[in-house]
Scaffold this motif. Sequence first.
Motif, mmCIF file in Angstrom:
data_model
loop_
_atom_site.group_PDB
_atom_site.id
_atom_site.type_symbol
_atom_site.label_atom_id
_atom_site.label_comp_id
_atom_site.label_asym_id
_atom_site.label_seq_id
_atom_site.Cartn_x
_atom_site.Cartn_y
_atom_site.Cartn_z
ATOM 1 N N PRO A 5 -8.460 -1.510 -6.789
ATOM 2 C CA PRO A 5 -7.029 -1.739 -6.536
ATOM 3 C C PRO A 5 -6.846 -2.809 -5.451
ATOM 4 N N THR A 6 -5.903 -3.719 -5.708
ATOM 5 C CA THR A 6 -5.709 -4.878 -4.832
ATOM 6 C C THR A 6 -4.248 -5.291 -4.854
ATOM 7 N N VAL A 7 -3.742 -5.729 -3.713
ATOM 8 C CA VAL A 7 -2.423 -6.351 -3.651
ATOM 9 C C VAL A 7 -2.616 -7.861 -3.763
ATOM 10 N N PHE A 8 -1.944 -8.467 -4.738
ATOM 11 C CA PHE A 8 -2.058 -9.904 -4.968
ATOM 12 C C PHE A 8 -0.846 -10.612 -4.376
ATOM 13 N N VAL A 9 -1.112 -11.644 -3.599
ATOM 14 C CA VAL A 9 -0.060 -12.455 -2.991
ATOM 15 C C VAL A 9 -0.211 -13.855 -3.571
ATOM 16 N N ARG A 10 0.684 -14.210 -4.512
ATOM 17 C CA ARG A 10 0.565 -15.491 -5.208
ATOM 18 C C ARG A 10 1.544 -16.497 -4.618
ATOM 19 N N LEU A 11 0.993 -17.520 -3.965
ATOM 20 C CA LEU A 11 1.810 -18.569 -3.373
ATOM 21 C C LEU A 11 2.161 -19.626 -4.415
ATOM 22 N N THR A 12 3.273 -20.321 -4.189
ATOM 23 C CA THR A 12 3.756 -21.339 -5.114
ATOM 24 C C THR A 12 3.155 -22.698 -4.786
ATOM 25 N N GLY A 13 2.866 -23.475 -5.822
ATOM 26 C CA GLY A 13 2.436 -24.853 -5.659
ATOM 27 C C GLY A 13 0.941 -25.037 -5.852
ATOM 28 N N CYS A 14 0.562 -26.146 -6.479
ATOM 29 C CA CYS A 14 -0.842 -26.506 -6.655
ATOM 30 C C CYS A 14 -0.948 -28.009 -6.906
ATOM 31 N N ALA B 111 8.700 -10.607 6.224
ATOM 32 C CA ALA B 111 9.137 -10.074 4.933
ATOM 33 C C ALA B 111 7.955 -9.924 3.979
ATOM 34 N N ILE B 112 7.052 -10.874 4.014
ATOM 35 C CA ILE B 112 5.878 -10.802 3.140
ATOM 36 C C ILE B 112 5.005 -9.616 3.531
ATOM 37 N N MET B 113 4.804 -9.440 4.829
ATOM 38 C CA MET B 113 3.989 -8.321 5.298
ATOM 39 C C MET B 113 4.636 -6.982 4.929
ATOM 40 N N ALA B 114 5.959 -6.916 5.008
ATOM 41 C CA ALA B 114 6.656 -5.681 4.647
ATOM 42 C C ALA B 114 6.490 -5.379 3.160
ATOM 43 N N ASP B 115 6.560 -6.421 2.333
ATOM 44 C CA ASP B 115 6.391 -6.240 0.887
ATOM 45 C C ASP B 115 4.977 -5.746 0.586
ATOM 46 N N ILE B 116 3.980 -6.359 1.203
ATOM 47 C CA ILE B 116 2.600 -5.938 1.006
ATOM 48 C C ILE B 116 2.413 -4.487 1.444
ATOM 49 N N GLY B 117 3.062 -4.128 2.555
ATOM 50 C CA GLY B 117 2.887 -2.805 3.138
ATOM 51 C C GLY B 117 3.415 -1.657 2.309
ATOM 52 N N GLN B 118 4.216 -1.938 1.289
ATOM 53 C CA GLN B 118 4.761 -0.857 0.452
ATOM 54 C C GLN B 118 3.717 -0.276 -0.492
ATOM 55 N N TYR B 119 2.586 -0.971 -0.662
ATOM 56 C CA TYR B 119 1.572 -0.514 -1.609
ATOM 57 C C TYR B 119 0.493 0.306 -0.903
ATOM 58 N N PRO B 120 -0.079 1.290 -1.597
ATOM 59 C CA PRO B 120 -1.091 2.169 -0.987
ATOM 60 C C PRO B 120 -2.471 1.538 -0.991
ATOM 61 N N CYS B 121 -2.589 0.370 -0.376
ATOM 62 C CA CYS B 121 -3.840 -0.391 -0.488
ATOM 63 C C CYS B 121 -3.987 -1.320 0.709
ATOM 64 N N LYS B 122 -5.190 -1.402 1.250
ATOM 65 C CA LYS B 122 -5.455 -2.301 2.379
ATOM 66 C C LYS B 122 -6.346 -3.467 1.946
ATOM 67 N N ARG B 123 -6.327 -3.764 0.660
ATOM 68 C CA ARG B 123 -7.109 -4.884 0.135
ATOM 69 C C ARG B 123 -6.146 -5.912 -0.443
ATOM 70 N N VAL B 124 -6.215 -7.156 0.049
ATOM 71 C CA VAL B 124 -5.276 -8.195 -0.375
ATOM 72 C C VAL B 124 -6.036 -9.420 -0.868
ATOM 73 N N CYS B 125 -5.584 -9.965 -1.988
ATOM 74 C CA CYS B 125 -6.098 -11.235 -2.509
ATOM 75 C C CYS B 125 -4.993 -12.271 -2.409
ATOM 76 N N VAL B 126 -5.222 -13.311 -1.626
ATOM 77 C CA VAL B 126 -4.274 -14.417 -1.493
ATOM 78 C C VAL B 126 -4.666 -15.485 -2.501
ATOM 79 N N THR B 127 -3.725 -15.822 -3.398
ATOM 80 C CA THR B 127 -4.049 -16.697 -4.506
ATOM 81 C C THR B 127 -2.882 -17.628 -4.795
ATOM 82 N N GLY B 128 -2.918 -18.327 -5.918
ATOM 83 C CA GLY B 128 -1.859 -19.257 -6.262
ATOM 84 C C GLY B 128 -1.813 -19.464 -7.767
ATOM 85 N N GLY B 129 -1.443 -20.666 -8.204
ATOM 86 C CA GLY B 129 -1.431 -21.937 -7.478
ATOM 87 C C GLY B 129 -2.659 -22.147 -6.622
ATOM 88 N N GLU B 130 -2.455 -22.982 -5.639
ATOM 89 C CA GLU B 130 -3.459 -23.229 -4.615
ATOM 90 C C GLU B 130 -2.868 -22.794 -3.287
#
Length: 245
Positions: free
Chosen positions: A40-49, A72-91
Amino acid sequence: MTQNTPLRSQAIPVTDPESGLRMTEIFYSLQGEALTSGLPTVFVRLTGCPLRCVYCDTTYSFTGGERFSLDAIMADIGQYPCKRVCVTGGEPLAQPNCIALIKRLLEEGYEVSLETAGALSVAEVPDAVSKVMDIKTPSSGESDKNLWSNLEHLTQHDQLKFVIMNRSDYEWSKQKVAEYQLDKKVGTVWFSPMFNVHEDAQGDVAAVDVPSLARELAEWILEDALPVRLQLQLHKIIWADAKGK
């Protein structure tokens, strides 16, 4: 080796942390690839490449999105029961504030991985982050964008990924592994067969079968006894590449 062709404009060059980041989506799913595959992972997809790889499966993240503050981004991530985050995109590294976000995540106890195309410098990425960096093969159409100096900033905590489209890509990739001794430079080198999800006549996502290329790639790796790992993308097999999965 230097870049032969200039990158496209980095359209969101904001460095003020208060300005936040332009986001495409944040979602909770199973990691589909790399060493944490299946977790289980929280995905944070940034815009642009700045790249336009021919096989890209996230073209919807090239433009648009909405800007959010880091809080706001940290609050959104914090709603999920997971401490594993993948920062992705785009680039993700196309937005300098990506580094500020990563540092916030680490400070708050998250395990962080970063998926990057390897065309922008990873020098400022904290060592605690597991960098999953592409080496673009010739068939991607963007192999001249590989920033080879990035190899100097990789450790055994990091991973490299080659997306293979044909035998020529395989031979090129095999040569690069040997030339740069990539299996000794990072913890894992992945060879991943390219396959895209297709729509049927009604525009619905069709069932996904592991392509023959995957079997061929497996045989090539065995024949050459390469020090690499074969990778299939679980999210494409399970959810047919559905957005937000």
